[in-house]
Design a protein around this motif. Structure first.
Motif, short mmCIF file in Angstrom:
data_model
loop_
_atom_site.label_atom_id
_atom_site.label_comp_id
_atom_site.label_asym_id
_atom_site.label_seq_id
_atom_site.Cartn_x
_atom_site.Cartn_y
_atom_site.Cartn_z
N PRO A 1 0.85 -1.21 0.00
CA PRO A 1 0.00 0.00 0.00
C PRO A 1 0.87 1.25 0.00
O PRO A 1 2.00 1.20 0.48
N ASP A 2 0.34 2.35 -0.54
CA ASP A 2 1.08 3.62 -0.45
C ASP A 2 0.98 4.16 0.97
O ASP A 2 1.86 4.87 1.45
N LEU A 3 -0.12 3.80 1.61
CA LEU A 3 -0.39 4.28 2.96
C LEU A 3 0.54 3.56 3.96
O LEU A 3 0.76 2.36 3.84
N THR A 4 1.04 4.32 4.92
CA THR A 4 1.90 3.68 5.94
C THR A 4 1.24 3.78 7.31
O THR A 4 0.27 4.54 7.48
N GLY A 5 1.79 3.06 8.26
CA GLY A 5 1.29 3.12 9.64
C GLY A 5 1.38 4.55 10.18
O GLY A 5 0.48 5.02 10.88
N ILE A 6 2.46 5.24 9.79
CA ILE A 6 2.64 6.62 10.27
C ILE A 6 1.50 7.51 9.76
O ILE A 6 0.95 8.34 10.50
N ASP A 7 1.11 7.28 8.49
CA ASP A 7 -0.02 8.07 7.94
C ASP A 7 -1.27 7.85 8.79
O ASP A 7 -2.03 8.79 9.06
N LEU A 8 -1.49 6.60 9.19
CA LEU A 8 -2.70 6.30 9.96
C LEU A 8 -2.65 6.97 11.34
O LEU A 8 -3.65 7.50 11.82
N ILE A 9 -1.45 6.94 11.94
CA ILE A 9 -1.32 7.58 13.26
C ILE A 9 -1.56 9.10 13.12
O ILE A 9 -2.28 9.71 13.91
N LYS A 10 -1.00 9.65 12.03
CA LYS A 10 -1.21 11.09 11.79
C LYS A 10 -2.69 11.40 11.60
O LYS A 10 -3.16 12.49 11.91
N ALA A 11 -3.43 10.41 11.06
CA ALA A 11 -4.86 10.62 10.82
C ALA A 11 -5.67 10.43 12.11
O ALA A 11 -6.90 10.43 12.08
N GLY A 12 -4.96 10.18 13.22
CA GLY A 12 -5.65 10.13 14.51
C GLY A 12 -5.96 8.74 15.02
O GLY A 12 -6.61 8.57 16.05
N ILE A 13 -5.49 7.70 14.33
CA ILE A 13 -5.78 6.34 14.80
C ILE A 13 -4.76 5.98 15.89
O ILE A 13 -3.55 6.21 15.71
N PRO A 14 -5.22 5.44 17.00
CA PRO A 14 -4.28 5.17 18.09
C PRO A 14 -3.27 4.08 17.72
O PRO A 14 -3.62 3.13 17.02
N GLU A 15 -2.05 4.27 18.22
CA GLU A 15 -1.00 3.26 17.96
C GLU A 15 -1.41 1.92 18.56
O GLU A 15 -2.12 1.90 19.55
N GLY A 16 -0.96 0.85 17.95
CA GLY A 16 -1.29 -0.49 18.49
C GLY A 16 -1.59 -1.45 17.36
O GLY A 16 -1.40 -1.11 16.18
N PRO A 17 -2.06 -2.64 17.70
CA PRO A 17 -2.27 -3.67 16.67
C PRO A 17 -3.29 -3.27 15.59
O PRO A 17 -3.25 -3.81 14.48
N ILE A 18 -4.16 -2.32 15.91
CA ILE A 18 -5.15 -1.89 14.89
C ILE A 18 -4.45 -1.42 13.62
O ILE A 18 -4.89 -1.67 12.51
N ILE A 19 -3.34 -0.72 13.80
CA ILE A 19 -2.63 -0.15 12.65
C ILE A 19 -2.25 -1.26 11.67
O ILE A 19 -2.53 -1.19 10.47
N GLY A 20 -1.65 -2.32 12.21
CA GLY A 20 -1.23 -3.44 11.35
C GLY A 20 -2.43 -4.06 10.65
O GLY A 20 -2.36 -4.39 9.46
N LYS A 21 -3.51 -4.23 11.38
CA LYS A 21 -4.68 -4.88 10.80
C LYS A 21 -5.26 -4.03 9.66
O LYS A 21 -5.66 -4.54 8.61
N LEU A 22 -5.29 -2.72 9.89
CA LEU A 22 -5.83 -1.84 8.83
C LEU A 22 -4.93 -1.84 7.59
O LEU A 22 -5.41 -1.88 6.46
N ILE A 23 -3.63 -1.85 7.83
CA ILE A 23 -2.70 -1.87 6.68
C ILE A 23 -2.91 -3.16 5.88
O ILE A 23 -2.87 -3.16 4.65
N CYS A 24 -3.18 -4.26 6.60
CA CYS A 24 -3.43 -5.54 5.91
C CYS A 24 -4.68 -5.44 5.03
O CYS A 24 -4.68 -5.91 3.89
N ILE A 25 -5.70 -4.84 5.58
CA ILE A 25 -6.94 -4.70 4.80
C ILE A 25 -6.69 -3.86 3.55
O ILE A 25 -7.11 -4.19 2.45
N VAL A 26 -5.95 -2.78 3.76
CA VAL A 26 -5.66 -1.88 2.63
C VAL A 26 -4.82 -2.62 1.58
O VAL A 26 -5.06 -2.50 0.37
N LYS A 27 -3.87 -3.41 2.07
CA LYS A 27 -3.01 -4.13 1.12
C LYS A 27 -3.84 -5.11 0.28
O LYS A 27 -3.70 -5.19 -0.94
N ARG A 28 -4.72 -5.85 0.96
CA ARG A 28 -5.57 -6.80 0.22
C ARG A 28 -6.42 -6.07 -0.82
O ARG A 28 -6.54 -6.51 -1.95
#
Ligand code: ATP
Length: 424
Positions: free
Chosen positions: A370-397
């Motif tokens: 994905p072009d999106l990174t975990g850092i982008d998600l944190i910057k968008a206000g999503i709390p750090e933690g396992p959610i970040i990895g799970k969302l990146i997986c969804i985006v990648k799929r």
């Protein structure tokens, strides 16, 4: 006793000559040194006018003092005692064919039982030559000043080099040390020599003793064989004579694998990486056979990965033939499999639609991120933690399957899915 001094002088490269000349000078300096010889494969290779590998020197007398003087004369680090009165000089910087000069104390070896490690005693050069594997490796050339270049050849190795023949020194040789069966295969193929008929008979009669070798010893032999440039011919010969099956129950090298190795070698595309070679050589083993091979070889992780990777892939590979399989499903399956096993399957496996899928995975799909990174998600206000990895997986799929086409769409998808994670 023929004199082959010219092998040491005009037939040797400048680097080898320097070592031999130093040996000659040093041998005269010690009262407790009776004789110094270059022995084994180097003599064979010098006669054959092939570039030798490591230099093996046998000293009758003080090998420790000799090796220290030699290392200092060559301007390299002091030798390291590697085993019984054997001293290894690191020669990587000396531009010799091999990476070391081994100085051994001339010795005899006796075997208390088949395939055991030998009992060693200091002895004469003739005993030192008797302990060797084949006549062509049981020659010594004197480096002492008084008889420089004299050939010691009690088993007529010179004659066998001329006849291009591998001949064992005595009938019990392969029982004493079954690794010599592998060595015979290596020399015969590497040098283009034939194996003398009695030696060949003794080899097949001794195959059962291969079973007594430890996993480490047997693995070392197999690894050396795979490291040779004529590895495919060696594997074929080993398979035909039953040596492969003797190494481990269940191990065999299929004719398709041999064909693939042959053609890749011819095209110059064969990877010499051990994991790739192992994956091809063990292609087609079932799970039970793979487990037994790994146990027998006491295999380290990289061996185990290549061998079981094939069987893990075999379990899922039929799924890849489904016409509607999604790229994300492909990635889910293949990301768990070592690349060596995937490459082996492409080369040796059947040419069904799966081969295209495997190629597509190797060349393109596995690099899609994905072009999106975990850092982008944190910057968008999503709390750090396992959610970040799970969302990146969804985006990648979603990206793999073509559902999102830009970084903005990736972010929107992640934010859309976020509530589901927060409520769970
Ligand atoms: P290479 O060119 O592969 O290095 P080499 O003949 O120099 O071949 P090494 O394995 O380096 O082989 O061993 C050096 C010498 O030690 C051999 O030439 C042989 O005389 C002796 N030797 C090595 N292994 C054995 C063995 N298992 N049994 C008897 N002699 C051996």
């Amino acid at each position: 006793m023929p004199n082959l001094a010219q092998l040491l002088t005009t037939k040797s490269s400048a680097e080898y000559r320097r070592v031999f000349d130093l040996c000659r000078a040093i041998s005269g300096e010690f009262d407790d040194i009776d004789a110094v010889y270059v022995v084994g494969g180097v003599v064979r290779d010098l006669i054959l006018e092939r570039a030798p590998n490591d230099i093996d020197i046998s000293v009758v007398g003080n090998a420790r003092g000799f090796s220290e003087a030699l290392a200092s004369g060559l301007g390299v680090n002091s030798p390291v005692e590697s085993q019984f009165l054997t001293f290894k000089i690191n020669a990587v910087d000396l531009k010799l064919g091999g990476s070391s000069i081994d100085v051994v104390t001339a010795r005899s070896e006796t075997y208390s039982e088949p395939a055991a490690l030998p009992e060693i005693a200091v002895s004469s050069i003739s005993d030192d030559l008797k302990r060797r594997d084949f006549t062509i490796n049981a020659m010594a050339l004197s480096l002492s000043n008084s008889n420089w270049g004299n050939l010691v050849d009690p088993a007529n190795g010179f004659g066998d080099v001329m006849r291009k023949r591998i001949k064992v020194l005595h009938a019990g040789s392969f029982v004493d040390d079954p690794t010599r069966i592998f060595r015979a295969v290596r020399y015969a193929t590497r040098l283009g020599f034939s194996i003398d008929s009695r030696t060949s008979w003794l080899m097949s009669e001794s195959l059962a003793y291969v079973d007594r070798l430890s996993g480490t010893r047997i693995r070392n032999e197999f690894e050396q064989l795979l490291g040779e440039s004529k590895r495919t011919d060696m594997l074929r010969m080993s398979e035909e004579m039953g040596l492969i099956g003797a190494m481990s129950p269940g191990l065999r090298i299929g004719s398709k694998a041999l064909q693939v190795l042959d053609s890749q070698e011819e095209l110059g595309t064969l990877s010499t990486d051990l994991t790739d070679l192992l994956a091809i050589a063990t292609f087609g083993l079932n799970e039970d056979e793979a487990t037994r091979v790994i146990e027998r070889f006491d295999a380290p992780a990289e061996w185990g990965e290549s061998i079981t990777g094939n069987t893990r892939l075999a379990k899922h590979v039929a799924l890849l033939d489904r016409p509607n399989i999604l790229p994300s499903e492909l990635v889910e399956i293949l990301d768990q499999i070592p690349l060596a096993s995937i490459r082996a399957h492409i080369a040796v496996g059947p040419p069904l639609p799966r081969r295209d899928k495997l190629n597509d995975y190797m060349e393109r799909i596995r690099f899609i991120k994905p072009d999106l990174t975990g850092i982008d998600l944190i910057k968008a206000g999503i709390p750090e933690g396992p959610i970040i990895g799970k969302l990146i997986c969804i985006v990648k799929r979603a990206k793999l399957d073509g559902h999102v086409r830009s970084r903005q769409e990736e972010l929107e998808l992640a934010l859309n899915r976020l509530p589901g994670f927060l409520t769970n």
